[in-house]
Design a protein around this motif. Structure first.
Motif, short mmCIF file in Angstrom:
data_model
loop_
_atom_site.label_atom_id
_atom_site.label_comp_id
_atom_site.label_asym_id
_atom_site.label_seq_id
_atom_site.Cartn_x
_atom_site.Cartn_y
_atom_site.Cartn_z
N LEU A 22 0.83 -1.19 0.00
CA LEU A 22 0.00 0.00 0.00
C LEU A 22 0.87 1.25 0.00
O LEU A 22 2.00 1.23 0.51
CB LEU A 22 -0.92 0.03 1.22
CG LEU A 22 -2.08 -0.98 1.24
CD1 LEU A 22 -2.84 -0.88 2.55
CD2 LEU A 22 -3.03 -0.74 0.07
N ASP B 221 -0.42 7.03 1.71
CA ASP B 221 -1.68 7.74 1.94
C ASP B 221 -2.89 6.80 2.02
O ASP B 221 -4.04 7.26 2.11
CB ASP B 221 -1.91 8.78 0.84
CG ASP B 221 -1.94 8.17 -0.56
OD1 ASP B 221 -1.66 6.96 -0.68
OD2 ASP B 221 -2.22 8.91 -1.52
N ALA B 222 -2.66 5.50 2.01
CA ALA B 222 -3.76 4.54 2.19
C ALA B 222 -4.21 4.57 3.65
O ALA B 222 -3.43 4.88 4.55
CB ALA B 222 -3.32 3.14 1.79
N THR B 223 -5.46 4.21 3.88
CA THR B 223 -6.01 4.22 5.24
C THR B 223 -6.01 2.81 5.84
O THR B 223 -5.83 1.80 5.13
CB THR B 223 -7.45 4.76 5.25
OG1 THR B 223 -8.28 3.83 4.51
CG2 THR B 223 -7.52 6.14 4.61
N ALA C 100 -8.64 1.38 6.84
CA ALA C 100 -9.77 0.70 6.19
C ALA C 100 -9.34 0.06 4.88
O ALA C 100 -9.76 -1.06 4.56
CB ALA C 100 -10.91 1.70 5.95
N ASP C 101 -8.50 0.76 4.11
CA ASP C 101 -7.98 0.19 2.86
C ASP C 101 -7.18 -1.08 3.14
O ASP C 101 -7.29 -2.09 2.43
CB ASP C 101 -7.07 1.20 2.14
CG ASP C 101 -7.83 2.44 1.68
OD1 ASP C 101 -9.03 2.32 1.37
OD2 ASP C 101 -7.20 3.52 1.64
N ALA C 102 -6.35 -1.00 4.19
CA ALA C 102 -5.50 -2.15 4.54
C ALA C 102 -6.34 -3.35 4.96
O ALA C 102 -6.08 -4.49 4.55
CB ALA C 102 -4.54 -1.74 5.66
N ALA D 147 -9.36 -4.03 4.13
CA ALA D 147 -10.05 -4.57 2.96
C ALA D 147 -9.14 -5.51 2.19
O ALA D 147 -9.59 -6.56 1.69
CB ALA D 147 -10.52 -3.43 2.07
N ARG D 148 -7.86 -5.15 2.08
CA ARG D 148 -6.91 -6.02 1.38
C ARG D 148 -6.65 -7.30 2.16
O ARG D 148 -6.52 -8.38 1.59
CB ARG D 148 -5.60 -5.27 1.14
CG ARG D 148 -5.71 -4.09 0.18
CD ARG D 148 -5.82 -4.56 -1.26
NE ARG D 148 -4.64 -5.32 -1.67
CZ ARG D 148 -3.51 -4.77 -2.10
NH1 ARG D 148 -3.42 -3.44 -2.20
NH2 ARG D 148 -2.49 -5.52 -2.45
N ASP E 175 3.34 0.41 -6.99
CA ASP E 175 2.85 -0.53 -5.98
C ASP E 175 3.24 -1.98 -6.26
O ASP E 175 3.21 -2.81 -5.36
CB ASP E 175 1.32 -0.45 -5.90
CG ASP E 175 0.84 0.95 -5.57
OD1 ASP E 175 1.66 1.76 -5.10
OD2 ASP E 175 -0.35 1.25 -5.82
#
Length: 428
Positions: free
Chosen positions: A294, A297-299, A301-303, A305-306, A327
């Motif tokens: 990631l 600037d990923a959150t 929540a993004d993490a 989800a992955r 990436d």
């Protein structure tokens, strides 16, 4: 089972637990062994192939089965733990009789065997196959189930079981084992004949076959891959974890490697070539090129989800790697690692860059196996980043790959050996 008990369809016995009289589980049923007889006499059920907890397969005679009830099998408690070896006069029900094309005696029509039923003879401790569940019409495939009338007939109403089957299907065998984990299905394939193994492999979809190949001994992997069409072999390699696929490719002749690589997607082929450029027992040779990456600037929540991706192994899902663009590996500058437990403690809108662990030193791609094992033991890790001199993340090494290479080369085929041939499962 008491005399006169109802018949049992063999598909219901697949994977059934086997217990001793004290209620302790000793293994699970993996197949049934029958002996075909002359003059259309129903085959005699000799016994069961039981897989112990050690993954050793043994033979359990039906004379030592005291009950089959409520999805479990009870034994007399004494097992012969010698490894099961099939004799020339014996046939495996799941491995050789299901999916066979046989002929209805009365009409001459070809049908496909879906299931078989067994029953215990009255006043005797002997079992035999008495009926055959078949489907009329053309044979189905892994992707198109055949249509046609299904019916149950007496054993004597069909012929063709004694013939060597050519092009035997695998639809019903796969249905029997569809709930097995890849490692357990790999164990099933390993014990099939080469012909049957190739048929089952051909019927599996690419993702399932890829998962199973990763669990098979090297010789079985090469044999199965060699019997696939080259286009499909390339697709299966793409579906495998990159490190496992690279290991398998590395065992093939150079010309065959190049043919398969040329059929793969350019990005996947590039990953394979990069992994194959490292020594086998180094971080570069062990790593996967597909960890969770990631941007800063990923959150959280993004993490998360992955991490929820069901296709990820538990080890790869345990942490994410924060890197500057690009990436894909090799990435931009590696900034650090965020551990899964830390993600659970942070608000979803938080940036991953604010909780990154930058103190832990990553592995060098040339680090050898003892250094990698020491890293995992020292820091209690299940995965570790591999970073090059330029600071780019190349991939991640997971603990299962470390163990795979620290164990003896033939560990997948090695079973625990007991000194005594006869043991009482109740400890007596």
């Amino acid at each position: 089972m008491a005399a006169g008990a109802p018949r049992i369809f063999v598909s219901h016995l697949s994977g059934v637990a086997v217990f001793d009289p004290a209620g302790d589980q000793v293994g699970r049923v993996r197949d049934l062994v029958v002996m075909l007889r002359m003059a259309q006499r129903p085959p005699r059920l000799l016994g069961l192939v039981v897989e112990l907890a050690t993954r050793r397969r043994i033979f359990l005679p039906m004379t030592r089965v005291t009950a089959i009830q409520s999805g479990q099998i009870i034994t007399t408690g004494v097992l012969n733990v010698r490894r099961f070896e099939q004799r020339p006069t014996e046939r495996l029900v799941f491995g050789e009789l299901l999916d066979r094309r046989v002929t209805l005696t009365e009409t001459g029509e070809e049908v496909t065997v879906l299931d078989l039923s067994v029953h215990q003879l009255p006043a005797r401790r002997e079992w035999e196959i008495d009926r055959v569940f078949v489907r009329k019409g053309r044979k189905g495939s892994a992707f198109r189930r055949a249509k046609g009338e299904a019916l149950t007939v007496e054993w004597t109403a069909v012929t063709g079981f004694s013939l060597e089957e050519q092009g035997q299907g695998a639809e019903n065998l796969l249905a029997t084992f569809e709930q097995l984990r890849p490692a357990d299905l790999a164990n099933v394939l390993h014990h099939l004949s080469p012909k049957r193994r190739a048929e089952v492999a051909a019927a599996l979809d690419d993702d399932r076959l890829a998962d199973v190949l990763e669990e098979l001994p090297e010789d079985d992997q090469i044999e199965i891959l060699g019997k696939l069409k080259e286009e499909r072999a390339a697709d299966v390699l793409e579906a495998m974890d990159p490190d496992d696929a690279a290991d398998l490719l590395g065992e093939l002749p150079t010309e065959e490697q190049e043919r398969l690589l040329s059929l793969m997607q350019p990005g996947d082929a590039a990953d394979m070539r990069r992994l194959m450029s490292y020594e086998d027992r180094t971080a570069g040779g062990l790593m996967t090129t597909e960890p969770i990456v990631l941007r800063p600037d990923a959150t959280v929540a993004d993490a998360l989800a992955r991490v929820r991706n069901p296709d990820l192994s538990p080890a790869l899902a345990a942490q994410i790697y924060v890197c500057r663009p690009p990436d894909e590996t090799p990435t931009g500058k590696y900034l650090g690692t965020v551990h899964f437990q830390r993600l659970l403690r942070e608000p979803p809108p938080s940036l991953v860059s604010s909780i990154v662990d930058s103190d832990l030193q990553p592995l060098d791609p040339d680090a050898d196996l003892p250094a990698i094992a020491g890293f995992f033991a020292t820091y209690d890790m299940v995965a570790a980043p591999v970073v090059d001199e330029a600071g780019s993340l190349l991939g991640a090494v997971t603990v299962d790959d470390v163990l795979d290479h620290m164990l003896p080369e033939d560990w997948r085929e090695t079973e625990f050996h007991l000194d005594e041939e006869e043991v009482a499962t109740d400890g007596s």
